[in-house]
Design a protein around this motif. Structure first.
Motif, PDB file in Angstrom:
ATOM      1  N   ALA A  91      14.535 -40.113   0.240  1.00  0.00           N
ATOM      2  CA  ALA A  91      13.639 -39.809  -0.874  1.00  0.00           C
ATOM      3  C   ALA A  91      12.621 -38.731  -0.501  1.00  0.00           C
ATOM      4  O   ALA A  91      12.160 -37.987  -1.364  1.00  0.00           O
ATOM      5  CB  ALA A  91      12.925 -41.074  -1.328  1.00  0.00           C
ATOM      6  N   ASP A  92      12.287 -38.633   0.790  1.00  0.00           N
ATOM      7  CA  ASP A  92      11.310 -37.620   1.212  1.00  0.00           C
ATOM      8  C   ASP A  92      11.964 -36.318   1.675  1.00  0.00           C
ATOM      9  O   ASP A  92      11.328 -35.509   2.346  1.00  0.00           O
ATOM     10  CB  ASP A  92      10.353 -38.179   2.266  1.00  0.00           C
ATOM     11  CG  ASP A  92      11.060 -38.784   3.461  1.00  0.00           C
ATOM     12  OD1 ASP A  92      12.288 -38.945   3.412  1.00  0.00           O
ATOM     13  OD2 ASP A  92      10.375 -39.085   4.450  1.00  0.00           O
ATOM     14  N   GLY A  93      13.247 -36.108   1.325  1.00  0.00           N
ATOM     15  CA  GLY A  93      13.897 -34.817   1.549  1.00  0.00           C
ATOM     16  C   GLY A  93      14.545 -34.619   2.907  1.00  0.00           C
ATOM     17  O   GLY A  93      14.959 -33.512   3.233  1.00  0.00           O
ATOM     18  N   THR A 143      18.313 -36.791  12.464  1.00  0.00           N
ATOM     19  CA  THR A 143      17.526 -36.630  11.243  1.00  0.00           C
ATOM     20  C   THR A 143      16.987 -35.209  11.196  1.00  0.00           C
ATOM     21  O   THR A 143      16.378 -34.737  12.156  1.00  0.00           O
ATOM     22  CB  THR A 143      16.377 -37.663  11.196  1.00  0.00           C
ATOM     23  OG1 THR A 143      16.940 -38.977  11.272  1.00  0.00           O
ATOM     24  CG2 THR A 143      15.573 -37.526   9.914  1.00  0.00           C
ATOM     25  N   TRP A 144      17.226 -34.549  10.060  1.00  0.00           N
ATOM     26  CA  TRP A 144      16.896 -33.138   9.887  1.00  0.00           C
ATOM     27  C   TRP A 144      15.922 -32.952   8.734  1.00  0.00           C
ATOM     28  O   TRP A 144      16.024 -33.636   7.712  1.00  0.00           O
ATOM     29  CB  TRP A 144      18.159 -32.330   9.600  1.00  0.00           C
ATOM     30  CG  TRP A 144      19.244 -32.496  10.619  1.00  0.00           C
ATOM     31  CD1 TRP A 144      20.230 -33.447  10.640  1.00  0.00           C
ATOM     32  CD2 TRP A 144      19.453 -31.679  11.765  1.00  0.00           C
ATOM     33  NE1 TRP A 144      21.032 -33.273  11.728  1.00  0.00           N
ATOM     34  CE2 TRP A 144      20.596 -32.191  12.438  1.00  0.00           C
ATOM     35  CE3 TRP A 144      18.805 -30.557  12.299  1.00  0.00           C
ATOM     36  CZ2 TRP A 144      21.084 -31.627  13.611  1.00  0.00           C
ATOM     37  CZ3 TRP A 144      19.304 -30.002  13.462  1.00  0.00           C
ATOM     38  CH2 TRP A 144      20.417 -30.530  14.100  1.00  0.00           C
ATOM     39  N   LYS A 145      15.011 -31.986   8.899  1.00  0.00           N
ATOM     40  CA  LYS A 145      14.045 -31.602   7.854  1.00  0.00           C
ATOM     41  C   LYS A 145      14.343 -30.161   7.455  1.00  0.00           C
ATOM     42  O   LYS A 145      14.495 -29.286   8.314  1.00  0.00           O
ATOM     43  CB  LYS A 145      12.617 -31.722   8.394  1.00  0.00           C
ATOM     44  CG  LYS A 145      11.540 -31.323   7.391  1.00  0.00           C
ATOM     45  CD  LYS A 145      10.158 -31.493   7.983  1.00  0.00           C
ATOM     46  CE  LYS A 145       9.843 -30.252   8.786  1.00  0.00           C
ATOM     47  NZ  LYS A 145       8.478 -30.167   9.252  1.00  0.00           N
ATOM     48  N   ARG A 146      14.447 -29.929   6.145  1.00  0.00           N
ATOM     49  CA  ARG A 146      14.731 -28.579   5.653  1.00  0.00           C
ATOM     50  C   ARG A 146      13.614 -27.618   6.074  1.00  0.00           C
ATOM     51  O   ARG A 146      12.420 -27.956   5.976  1.00  0.00           O
ATOM     52  CB  ARG A 146      14.862 -28.580   4.135  1.00  0.00           C
ATOM     53  CG  ARG A 146      15.276 -27.223   3.568  1.00  0.00           C
ATOM     54  CD  ARG A 146      15.400 -27.251   2.051  1.00  0.00           C
ATOM     55  NE  ARG A 146      16.443 -28.143   1.589  1.00  0.00           N
ATOM     56  CZ  ARG A 146      17.739 -27.852   1.548  1.00  0.00           C
ATOM     57  NH1 ARG A 146      18.166 -26.676   1.991  1.00  0.00           N
ATOM     58  NH2 ARG A 146      18.608 -28.737   1.080  1.00  0.00           N
TER      59      ARG A 146
END
Length: 166
Positions: A140-142, A160-163
């Motif tokens: 949910a947090d992208g 786990t990856w963050k755009r």
């Protein structure tokens, strides 16, 4: 068994009708696949790489990295231990660690599965020609979570990856 023209015409109409009924489903599946692909496209920064040993618990691999997916169904990924530069500075020999690879991507949205077909890897030559299968989840947090499973379906690791935004 003798077929008449009207029997063949009826069979042809029936086949056409069945095809017409399937078209909305096929179009919906294509649209869903394209929506998933659009979610992947871009550059991502590694937030965490957690391993889950067979004996239980979890281990933070303390990695940094990047992964990229493009609009042509291609990807590349690189990752390394955060302390690799420090370890290399303290050594007189080549210190290696991490992963780097690239290749085409396919998706199985019914299983939330993305497959990286490894075309090349300077760090893992044995991966070339192999499939790196990952099970994906968009939070949910992208964030993008890519999980690795063993042959029994047990999750052995999650990246786990963050755009990366422009």
């Amino acid at each position: 068994m003798r077929r008449t023209r009207s029997g063949l015409a009826t069979a042809g109409l029936l086949a056409g009708f069945v095809l017409m009924l399937q078209m909305p489903l096929v179009l919906a599946q294509d649209a869903a696949l394209e929506a998933v692909k659009r979610q992947f496209i871009g550059h991502w920064e590694l937030v965490s790489f957690i391993s889950y040993p067979p004996e239980g618990g979890e281990r933070d691999n303390n990695y940094i990295g990047r992964i990229m997916y493009d609009e042509n169904d291609q990807m590349s990924a690189q990752g390394m231990p955060k302390d690799l530069p420090e370890r290399a500075a303290q050594s007189t020999t080549n210190v290696a660690g991490g992963f780097a690879y690239w290749g085409p991507v396919t998706w199985d949205i019914s299983q939330n599965k993305v497959t990286h077909r490894v075309e090349g890897s300077p760090t893992r030559g044995s991966w070339v020609g192999e499939d790196n299968v990952r099970y994906y989840e968009f939070t949910a947090d992208g964030l993008l979570k890519l999980s690795i499973r063993d042959e029994n379906g047990r999750t052995t690791g999650t990246l786990t990856w963050k755009r990366i935004e422009n």
